[in-house]
Enzyme design. Structure first.
Site, PDB file in Angstrom:
ATOM      1  N   LYS A  41       0.817  -1.220   0.000  1.00  0.00           N
ATOM      2  CA  LYS A  41       0.000   0.000   0.000  1.00  0.00           C
ATOM      3  C   LYS A  41       0.848   1.267   0.000  1.00  0.00           C
ATOM      4  CE  LYS A  41      -0.552   0.540   5.029  1.00  0.00           C
ATOM      5  NZ  LYS A  41      -1.497   0.815   6.113  1.00  0.00           N
ATOM      6  N   ARG A  76      -6.269   1.397  16.937  1.00  0.00           N
ATOM      7  CA  ARG A  76      -6.771   1.424  15.566  1.00  0.00           C
ATOM      8  C   ARG A  76      -7.734   0.249  15.453  1.00  0.00           C
ATOM      9  NH1 ARG A  76      -3.250   1.447   9.978  1.00  0.00           N
ATOM     10  NH2 ARG A  76      -3.494  -0.806  10.264  1.00  0.00           N
TER      11      ARG A  76
END
Length: 365
Positions: free
Chosen positions: A37, A132
């Site tokens: 990514k 997260r």
């Protein structure tokens, strides 16, 4: 003629980084998942990772995974962002494994997998403090009890994450807690977890120091491979290259100008109030590069004597007064990148890409 601005990508060095980190992990029987990514899943970079011995690639966007598979990249694909309910059909079609934390999403994956007569593998993410993704440790057994009853999906392991949203560092204590949770799951439900995924590049320090818990058998590494950096500790990884991606931009103006603006100062184009120091007249260059192309605060001039003054969406202002050599309009200047800069430059459609396989390349010619 090469088009500017451009990313110069050294595939040989990315392959070497992949090999080095993979071999480091193999000493502790840890599988290395290459995370793409950070460079927007550039296929050539993904292939360099595979050429370096990586068997599984991970990305946060199913569109990237789909693209890599269509490009013929021979690797298992892991979706590392929690799937959206609206993309469950694509997850089942294109991803071999996905990271999950929501039972409603896992139930939907189960239903879609049944429609397609397949088994989708999942890793349950556990939040160990970075806040997260992930279920809280106290809720792990509750959600696993639901997962193991679902057809079409297989719980192959648990995982966690560090240093992404809150900067919480990995530790022997936190990873030992993850291993104990895995063992508790196995004991409670009579299953064997194939994978305990210990986190990202930041965990490599524990591997290097030989203090990684024995059952941690997977790490998901992006920036360590792509840039040879452990950004959580602001250090370069021993044995890796950092000049894997070099950003080149072209000079479009050269002028001697005052260092202090004239007139009342308001907010700039990005809503900020800039602060300037009066250094007198300075020789400045404008490059055809801006915030629409790259995260300016994370590019580093390779030539000594260059100082970044600021940038708008399309113009980068640099001070070259202290640069030893002469610069002319049309010249190209090179910059190293940190992770945010690579992420943005590889995403921008205005930044061209060129690939190299030589050990030593001169990019700004």
């Amino acid at each position: 003629m090469l088009k500017n601005p451009r990313l110069n990508i050294n595939l040989r060095k990315i392959k070497k980084n992949s090999e080095y980190i993979r071999n480091l992990c193999l000493q502790y029987k840890i599988e290395l998942v290459g995370i793409t990514k950070g460079c927007s899943a550039i296929p050539e970079v993904a292939q360099a990772m595979v050429d370096g011995g990586i068997k599984t690639l991970g990305d946060s966007r199913i569109k990237n995974i789909q693209m890599l598979k269509k490009m013929g990249i021979k690797a298992e694909m892991m979706l590392i962002r929690i799937p959206m309910l609206s993309e469950v059909d694509k997850v089942i079609k294109w991803a071999d494994i996905s990271l999950n934390s929501e039972i409603s999403v896992i139930e939907s994956l189960s239903q879609e997998a049944l429609k397609n007569d397949t088994i989708h593998r999942i890793i349950l993410m556990v939040d160990l403090g970075d806040l997260r993704e992930g279920v809280r440790p106290d809720d792990v057994l509750i959600i696993v009890e639901k997962i193991v009853k679902l057809p079409g999906v297989k719980l192959i392991g648990i995982g966690t994450n560090f240093c992404c949203i809150s900067g919480v560092m990995p530790s022997l204590e936190s990873l030992t807690k993850l291993v104990k949770l895995a063992e508790e799951i196995e004991h409670s439900f009579g299953i064997n977890l194939e994978v305990i995924s210990g986190g990202n590049t930041s965990v490599l320090k524990l591997v290097e120091d030989g203090i990684i818990p024995e059952r941690i058998n997977q790490l998901r590494v992006g920036v360590g491979i792509l840039l040879g950096q452990d950004d959580a500790r602001s250090r370069n990884l021993d044995g890796t290259y950092q000049d894997t991606f070099i950003l080149t931009a072209e000079v479009i103006e050269l002028k001697v100008k005052p260092s202090l603006p004239q007139g009342e100062i308001g907010r700039d184009a990005f809503g900020e109030i800039p602060v300037f120091q009066d250094l007198g007249l300075r020789k400045r260059a404008i490059l055809a590069l801006g915030k629409q192309d790259v995260h300016i605060n994370n590019i580093i001039p390779i030539k000594k004597g260059i100082k970044i003054v600021g940038a708008s969406s399309d113009h980068l202002i640099i001070d070259i007064t202290d640069l030893a050599e002469e610069i002319n309009v049309g010249d190209k200047l090179d910059f190293k990148l940190n992770y945010p800069a690579l992420l943005s430059a590889s995403t921008s459609k205005y930044v061209n890409r060129y690939f190299y396989k030589e050990e030593n390349c001169k990019y700004s010619n």
